[in-house]
Design a protein around this motif. Structure first.
Motif, mmCIF file in Angstrom:
data_model
loop_
_atom_site.group_PDB
_atom_site.id
_atom_site.type_symbol
_atom_site.label_atom_id
_atom_site.label_comp_id
_atom_site.label_asym_id
_atom_site.label_seq_id
_atom_site.Cartn_x
_atom_site.Cartn_y
_atom_site.Cartn_z
ATOM 1 N N GLU B 73 -12.288 -18.285 60.025
ATOM 2 C CA GLU B 73 -11.847 -17.993 61.387
ATOM 3 C C GLU B 73 -12.607 -18.842 62.408
ATOM 4 N N ALA B 74 -13.855 -19.171 62.083
ATOM 5 C CA ALA B 74 -14.632 -20.010 63.006
ATOM 6 C C ALA B 74 -14.141 -21.449 62.997
ATOM 7 N N GLY B 75 -13.360 -21.811 61.975
ATOM 8 C CA GLY B 75 -12.807 -23.160 61.922
ATOM 9 C C GLY B 75 -13.192 -23.959 60.682
ATOM 10 N N TYR B 76 -14.081 -23.434 59.877
ATOM 11 C CA TYR B 76 -14.517 -24.156 58.674
ATOM 12 C C TYR B 76 -13.426 -24.030 57.613
ATOM 13 N N GLN B 77 -12.802 -25.170 57.274
ATOM 14 C CA GLN B 77 -11.574 -25.179 56.515
ATOM 15 C C GLN B 77 -11.742 -25.715 55.102
ATOM 16 N N TYR B 78 -12.562 -26.750 54.975
ATOM 17 C CA TYR B 78 -12.640 -27.474 53.704
ATOM 18 C C TYR B 78 -13.794 -26.997 52.830
ATOM 19 N N VAL B 79 -13.494 -26.768 51.550
ATOM 20 C CA VAL B 79 -14.529 -26.535 50.530
ATOM 21 C C VAL B 79 -14.585 -27.829 49.729
ATOM 22 N N CYS B 80 -15.674 -28.594 49.872
ATOM 23 C CA CYS B 80 -15.687 -29.945 49.303
ATOM 24 C C CYS B 80 -16.618 -30.086 48.105
ATOM 25 N N ILE B 81 -16.025 -30.554 47.017
ATOM 26 C CA ILE B 81 -16.777 -30.929 45.832
ATOM 27 C C ILE B 81 -17.378 -32.308 46.081
ATOM 28 N N ASP B 82 -18.629 -32.516 45.691
ATOM 29 C CA ASP B 82 -19.238 -33.840 45.779
ATOM 30 C C ASP B 82 -19.392 -34.399 44.362
ATOM 31 N N ASP B 83 -20.291 -35.342 44.172
ATOM 32 C CA ASP B 83 -20.464 -35.992 42.868
ATOM 33 C C ASP B 83 -20.845 -34.966 41.781
ATOM 34 N N CYS B 84 -20.589 -35.345 40.522
ATOM 35 C CA CYS B 84 -21.030 -34.595 39.332
ATOM 36 C C CYS B 84 -20.054 -33.512 38.861
ATOM 37 N N TRP B 85 -18.815 -33.579 39.321
ATOM 38 C CA TRP B 85 -17.815 -32.609 38.847
ATOM 39 C C TRP B 85 -17.105 -33.115 37.591
ATOM 40 N N MET B 86 -17.205 -34.425 37.342
ATOM 41 C CA MET B 86 -16.361 -35.029 36.305
ATOM 42 C C MET B 86 -16.933 -34.884 34.908
ATOM 43 N N ASP B 87 -16.044 -35.047 33.954
ATOM 44 C CA ASP B 87 -16.443 -35.302 32.579
ATOM 45 C C ASP B 87 -16.978 -36.743 32.515
ATOM 46 N N GLN B 88 -17.741 -37.038 31.486
ATOM 47 C CA GLN B 88 -18.343 -38.380 31.392
ATOM 48 C C GLN B 88 -17.303 -39.489 31.177
ATOM 49 N N SER B 89 -16.107 -39.094 30.692
ATOM 50 C CA SER B 89 -15.102 -40.149 30.471
ATOM 51 C C SER B 89 -13.722 -39.688 30.935
ATOM 52 N N ARG B 90 -12.830 -40.639 31.123
ATOM 53 C CA ARG B 90 -11.452 -40.338 31.473
ATOM 54 C C ARG B 90 -10.713 -39.781 30.252
ATOM 55 N N ASP B 91 -9.578 -39.155 30.473
ATOM 56 C CA ASP B 91 -8.828 -38.595 29.334
ATOM 57 C C ASP B 91 -8.022 -39.695 28.631
ATOM 58 N N ALA B 92 -7.294 -39.317 27.609
ATOM 59 C CA ALA B 92 -6.550 -40.300 26.807
ATOM 60 C C ALA B 92 -5.563 -41.086 27.674
ATOM 61 N N GLY B 93 -5.059 -40.444 28.733
ATOM 62 C CA GLY B 93 -4.119 -41.122 29.612
ATOM 63 C C GLY B 93 -4.792 -41.913 30.716
ATOM 64 N N GLY B 94 -6.137 -42.054 30.651
ATOM 65 C CA GLY B 94 -6.843 -42.822 31.670
ATOM 66 C C GLY B 94 -7.074 -42.060 32.966
ATOM 67 N N ARG B 95 -6.853 -40.747 32.932
ATOM 68 C CA ARG B 95 -7.026 -39.953 34.154
ATOM 69 C C ARG B 95 -8.421 -39.325 34.235
ATOM 70 N N LEU B 96 -8.912 -39.159 35.463
ATOM 71 C CA LEU B 96 -10.152 -38.417 35.675
ATOM 72 C C LEU B 96 -9.946 -36.995 35.208
ATOM 73 N N GLN B 97 -11.012 -36.398 34.653
ATOM 74 C CA GLN B 97 -10.911 -34.995 34.275
ATOM 75 C C GLN B 97 -12.235 -34.301 34.613
ATOM 76 N N ALA B 98 -12.141 -33.018 34.949
ATOM 77 C CA ALA B 98 -13.347 -32.255 35.261
ATOM 78 C C ALA B 98 -14.092 -31.940 33.969
ATOM 79 N N ASP B 99 -15.415 -31.760 34.080
ATOM 80 C CA ASP B 99 -16.203 -31.334 32.926
ATOM 81 C C ASP B 99 -15.629 -30.004 32.427
ATOM 82 N N PRO B 100 -15.200 -29.939 31.165
ATOM 83 C CA PRO B 100 -14.471 -28.752 30.704
ATOM 84 C C PRO B 100 -15.349 -27.498 30.579
#
Lengths: 408, 408
Positions: B73-100
């Motif tokens: 209500e005060a106006g804070y809208q975004y919940v932002c992830i920063d670095d370190c959310w990813m898995d160490q490698s991309r998936d078989a299709g070359g896409r980014l993926q989150a650490d499972p």
């Protein structure tokens, strides 16, 4: 990083001198009290700022609060005047005199008032031609001024080092020391000499041993966290008073200052407004467990003994075979981080067991443990006292202390 | 001192771009939200630290608090992830993926959850070969990654600048911008480009105008008072998020950050632990009067306009002919000092009269006055909004603004 020079200075000038100084009972432990400079500076405008200008009213009110609100009982003894108390010129007899508008009763009456509260009065003068703020200096008046302070029944002299040829500084400080010795009243001689000498010469201040008692207290330095942080490690150290209760330190930073000043056996001289201090700061400054470390009868100073994973470990041997330990979290980014007593390289103190009392962040009698893990906030400090759990370990503890110096 | 370059950067990259950027409705005012980095960094050890590690649980809990405790209500809208959310490698299709292990539900489900709370989700990637913490970078994958973020229904991308040849930086940022434009979903593009470019080149970031919307938010910088203070004046600026509610700022310093960020129209991106924040910090971050200045519809940024007696004056024109003024007390030693609105050299705003509303240190509708005197603590900031008291003066106010630049 080597032992900080500020600690070294305290060793040289403070406790180190104890054995050689006159045994007059003064300053056996770090001085505790209050000093006006960092909070009230040189505000002489009592028309605009009657509550915060440098006047007898300020010291009387501070003395009132110190007597009424537990400060005296906690150990804070001295109410210290800093620069800007004087009239612009000496009197007809060549004596220093207080500004008559701001100190209508004069210093003697102020001393009587402070004594009536069970406290002691400190005063300020300068070794050179003028004080740092331009008021009359004591050069060529050492005996007169010492005699004046005795007549006023002053208990401490902060002797500053402005407006003085560097080559005459040592002689000036020694001469004032002799004048005080001759005066017959035990006056704590709190000289700023090493502060002024340090930038040019690094010799030991051995001549100070002929004075009554020497210690360092606060020069006018930056009371921010960065300033304090630099004090800890500077090669041109500027010891600062406790600025807990002012505006520039977070809660964790305030705890760090209190813990580190106790570990270093630095004077506990507050420069704040005791009339309006908040509850947390008051509680911290009056924390009897921290003060007990500061004032420990063993009289040893603590040292920086290890740097591990952005933690600084400081240790001070205290009486009854105990060791006080401060762990400062120097990583200012991020959240609380855990530190284990077993984490310091080469540290066998809690191996296998030790008896742990945690003082900061919260008091807790942890008991006999295989080490201890404590959470430390960024820029905060954990303070612990540990005792080895067997007599064998007590001996070991002493050995440990000397071995540890190789860690840095 | 000239206008600070950090302000200039915000002008160049932020609001200045509004007119040239795609009009997609995003970022018309400074972004408001929360970002994990400065408080939680790259802690991936969820076994040891389940509550503070980088995991979907953290963002869900923050979203819960933001929805439940007035932040949204005060106006804070975004919940932002920063670095370190990813898995160490991309998936078989070359896409980014989150650490499972840390994001078992995946980013799409997390976005759904955050949206269900009436909030938006921000994510993090890097223009180069790897992210700053060593996870897969987006180089050579811009279209794939943009498409992935669209599929996940992400609302903001913080695009970092590590592991990239400086000569390719501009091209990389522009290419990701184009990829986002092609993707069809309005994603706020929060690029760190100027931060990386600044040290080597000082040209205007005009190419950024082709992107959807650009703004700056926090790089990993020192969230201490010194760090913030430097941000204000650095020639190699490192904008930082709001660290109010953490460990390194005193109460006065927290008020200074909030006031200055509002005046500078800097993003109000908090990096703290909203689950345990103290009452004072919460109240400050949710202060509707300060947020109104930050989000003012006029969309002008404030500037440093005068330096007087260790005060810094910052001014921002806001809607309805008003002027927001921040007065920072840069003298860290001493006590509170009075600042008079008439004290700034060349300042005629309150001459003879103006209508004053004081927001910090306490809210007060002061009313029509001949100037106004406010007490400012060391390292603290007074925040005021003034309106000229006649229509003649309203015109004058606009002139005043351009004239004032000559003061520095």
């Amino acid at each position: 990083m080597s032992l900080t020079t500020v600690v070294w200075m305290l060793v040289v000038v403070g406790l180190w001198n104890r054995a050689r100084a006159l045994d007059n009972g003064l300053a056996r432990t770090p001085t505790m009290g209050w000093l006006h400079w960092e909070r009230f500076m040189c505000n002489t405008d009592c028309d605009a700022d009657p509550d915060t200008c440098i006047s007898e009213r300020l010291y009387m009110q501070i003395a009132d609060v110190m007597a009424a609100e537990g400060w005296r009982e906690a150990g804070y003894q001295y109410v210290c005047i800093d620069d800007c108390w004087m009239d612009q010129s000496r009197d007809a007899g060549g004596r220093l005199q207080a500004d008559p508008r701001r100190f209508p009763g004069g210093i003697k009456k102020l001393a009587d008032y402070v004594h009536s509260k069970g406290l002691k009065l400190g005063i300020y003068a300068d070794v050179g031609r003028t004080t740092c703020a331009g008021y009359p200096g004591s050069l060529a008046h050492y005996d007169t001024d010492a005699q004046t302070f005795v007549e006023w029944e002053v208990d401490l002299l902060k002797f500053d080092g402005c407006s003085m040829d560097a080559t005459l500084l040592e002689e000036g400080y020694v001469n004032m020391s002799k004048a005080l010795n001759r005066s017959g009243r035990p006056i704590l001689y709190s000289c700023e000499w090493p502060l002024y000498e340090w930038p040019t010469q690094k010799r030991r201040a051995t001549s100070g041993a002929t004075s009554q008692t020497s210690t360092i207290h606060g020069a006018a330095s930056n009371p921010s966290w960065t300033g304090l942080f630099r004090t800890r490690t500077s090669s041109s150290p500027q010891p600062v008073p406790l600025v807990i209760g002012n505006f520039g330190l977070s809660r964790d930073q305030q705890e760090s200052q209190m813990a580190l000043w106790a570990i270093m056996a630095a004077p506990l001289l507050m420069s704040n407004d005791l009339r309006s201090i908040c509850g947390h700061s008051k509680e911290l400054l009056q924390n009897r467990h921290i003060i007990a470390i500061s004032q420990d009868e063993l009289g040893k100073q603590g040292r920086h003994t290890a740097k591990v994973n952005h933690f600084e470990v400081w240790e001070r041997p205290v009486s009854n075979g105990r060791l006080a330990i401060a762990v400062l979290n120097t990583l200012e980014i991020g959240g609380p981080r855990g530190f284990s007593l077993q984490a310091a390289p080469g540290w066998k103190m809690c191996s296998p067991l030790c008896n742990v009392t945690q003082i900061l962040p919260q008091y807790e009698e942890v008991g006999v443990r295989m080490g201890h893990r404590v959470s430390v906030n960024p820029s905060g400090t954990a303070l612990l006292v540990i005792t080895s759990s067997s007599s064998h370990d007590k001996t070991f503890l002493q050995m440990e202390w000397s071995e540890k110096q190789t860690l840095l």
